[in-house]
Write a protein that holds these residues in place. Structure first.
Motif, mmCIF file in Angstrom:
data_model
loop_
_atom_site.group_PDB
_atom_site.id
_atom_site.type_symbol
_atom_site.label_atom_id
_atom_site.label_comp_id
_atom_site.label_asym_id
_atom_site.label_seq_id
_atom_site.Cartn_x
_atom_site.Cartn_y
_atom_site.Cartn_z
ATOM 1 N N ILE A 72 0.598 -0.941 0.127
ATOM 2 C CA ILE A 72 -0.154 -0.004 0.227
ATOM 3 C C ILE A 72 0.836 1.336 -0.040
ATOM 4 C CG2 ILE A 72 -1.652 1.094 1.456
ATOM 5 C CD1 ILE A 72 -2.345 -1.616 2.414
ATOM 6 N N TYR A 73 1.576 1.217 0.946
ATOM 7 C CA TYR A 73 2.875 2.501 0.802
ATOM 8 C C TYR A 73 3.308 2.168 0.098
ATOM 9 C CZ TYR A 73 0.591 3.376 5.750
ATOM 10 O OH TYR A 73 -0.785 3.492 6.724
ATOM 11 N N SER A 74 3.906 1.921 -0.511
ATOM 12 C CA SER A 74 5.061 2.291 -1.619
ATOM 13 C C SER A 74 4.196 2.623 -2.736
ATOM 14 C CB SER A 74 6.071 0.545 -2.500
ATOM 15 O OG SER A 74 4.918 -0.574 -1.816
ATOM 16 N N TRP A 75 3.256 1.901 -3.284
ATOM 17 C CA TRP A 75 2.649 2.303 -4.312
ATOM 18 C C TRP A 75 1.770 3.224 -4.513
ATOM 19 C CZ3 TRP A 75 1.452 -0.656 -8.385
ATOM 20 C CH2 TRP A 75 0.547 -0.107 -9.469
ATOM 21 N N GLU A 76 1.474 3.943 -3.141
ATOM 22 C CA GLU A 76 1.011 5.260 -3.027
ATOM 23 C C GLU A 76 2.252 6.126 -3.378
ATOM 24 O OE1 GLU A 76 -1.432 5.754 0.431
ATOM 25 O OE2 GLU A 76 -3.272 4.696 -0.937
ATOM 26 N N LEU A 77 2.997 5.773 -2.944
ATOM 27 C CA LEU A 77 4.286 6.835 -2.791
ATOM 28 C C LEU A 77 5.083 7.369 -4.363
ATOM 29 C CD1 LEU A 77 6.189 5.717 0.550
ATOM 30 C CD2 LEU A 77 5.577 7.748 -0.114
ATOM 31 N N ILE A 78 4.611 5.972 -4.797
ATOM 32 C CA ILE A 78 5.403 5.784 -6.382
ATOM 33 C C ILE A 78 4.576 6.788 -7.630
ATOM 34 C CG2 ILE A 78 5.833 4.605 -8.716
ATOM 35 C CD1 ILE A 78 6.579 2.070 -5.786
ATOM 36 N N THR A 79 3.065 6.509 -7.202
ATOM 37 C CA THR A 79 1.940 6.211 -7.826
ATOM 38 C C THR A 79 1.190 7.802 -7.986
ATOM 39 O OG1 THR A 79 0.213 5.467 -7.311
ATOM 40 C CG2 THR A 79 1.483 4.265 -8.566
ATOM 41 N N GLU A 80 1.527 8.112 -6.336
ATOM 42 C CA GLU A 80 0.850 9.648 -5.935
ATOM 43 C C GLU A 80 1.390 10.757 -5.630
ATOM 44 O OE1 GLU A 80 -2.841 9.749 -6.143
ATOM 45 O OE2 GLU A 80 -3.134 7.903 -5.458
ATOM 46 N N TYR A 81 3.008 10.512 -5.192
ATOM 47 C CA TYR A 81 3.991 10.880 -4.849
ATOM 48 C C TYR A 81 5.052 11.327 -5.961
ATOM 49 C CZ TYR A 81 0.691 11.887 -1.354
ATOM 50 O OH TYR A 81 -0.762 12.421 -0.017
ATOM 51 N N GLY A 82 5.160 10.625 -6.476
ATOM 52 C CA GLY A 82 6.448 10.628 -7.273
ATOM 53 C C GLY A 82 7.931 10.478 -7.355
#
Length: 235
Positions: A72-82
């Motif tokens: 969850i955290y790595s996916w959102e960091l990559i896709t939402e925050y670049g």
């Protein structure tokens, strides 16, 4: 934006990030290594901070335990925050006598008993692996700092309390160095999104000898791992 990270804007999180499982370790890194750290996340107690290290922006984000949480955290960091460079820092259990408590290990690859790969609809067996770019940076940092590490295949497992006492021996027979619970998911997310990821762990437990790191040893060894990760993050 993300439902698990409440940073207001993409610029609030650096392109390079350290990912300890324990949010309090994220707090420790922010307070002891980063200049002018600012907390951007407190949702679910998963603390996240951004500051600078030797003048370069770096973030640190707690991820919790296990592949679902790391996913969850790595996916959102990559896709939402670049975020482009993700460095897991955590602990692992050694499967071999020559990989000792306090040693630092890097997962060049992360075998797993998880079915996390099903999300990507891959028609076969997938081998999650670290970014060579980040591995090269960690290696260069290791030489400069005089902090050695061992690199090879690790295994990311879903279950912490296994019922069969000798379950780990079959992994060890295939050359698996150590066990942890997050790297495979991190590597899959990074691969799918074409970014860099690496998992750096300190051995805290030994399956062969039964040895466990003391509180003092954990503190010292973890600090070495943090320094290695931070230096790699700013290269």
């Amino acid at each position: 934006m993300s439902t698990h990270i409440n940073a207001a804007d993409r610029k609030d999180i650096a392109r390079s990030i350290l990912l300890p499982g324990d949010p309090l370790r994220a707090k420790f890194i922010a307070e002891n290594f980063l200049e002018n750290p600012k907390c951007y996340n407190e949702i679910r107690g998963m603390l996240g901070y951004t500051g600078t290290y030797k003048g370069v922006p770096v973030s640190v984000q707690g991820t919790g335990m296990g592949m679902p949480s790391m996913g969850i955290y790595s996916w959102e960091l990559i896709t939402e925050y670049g975020v482009e460079n993700l460095i897991r820092i955590g602990t692992a259990g050694s499967f071999h006598e020559d990989i000792k408590v306090k040693d630092i290990v890097i997962g060049m690859a992360a075998s797993t008993d998880s079915n996390y790969i099903h999300a990507f609809d891959v028609p076969g067996t997938y081998a999650p692996c670290a970014s060579y770019e980040l591995l090269s940076k960690v290696s260069a940092s290791s030489t400069e700092l005089g902090i050695p590490f061992k690199a090879g295949n690790i295994v990311s497992c879903d279950v912490f309390y296994e019922l069969k006492e000798d379950w780990w021996k079959r992994w060890a027979s295939m050359g698996i160095m150590a066990v942890e619970m997050e790297a495979a998911a991190l590597y899959m997310n990074a691969a799918y999104n074409d970014v860099n990821a690496i998992a750096i762990m300190t051995i805290s437990d030994h399956f062969v000898t039964g040895e466990k790191a003391t509180a003092r040893e954990r503190e010292t060894s973890f600090t070495d791992m943090m320094k290695l990760a931070l230096e790699a993050a700013i290269r």
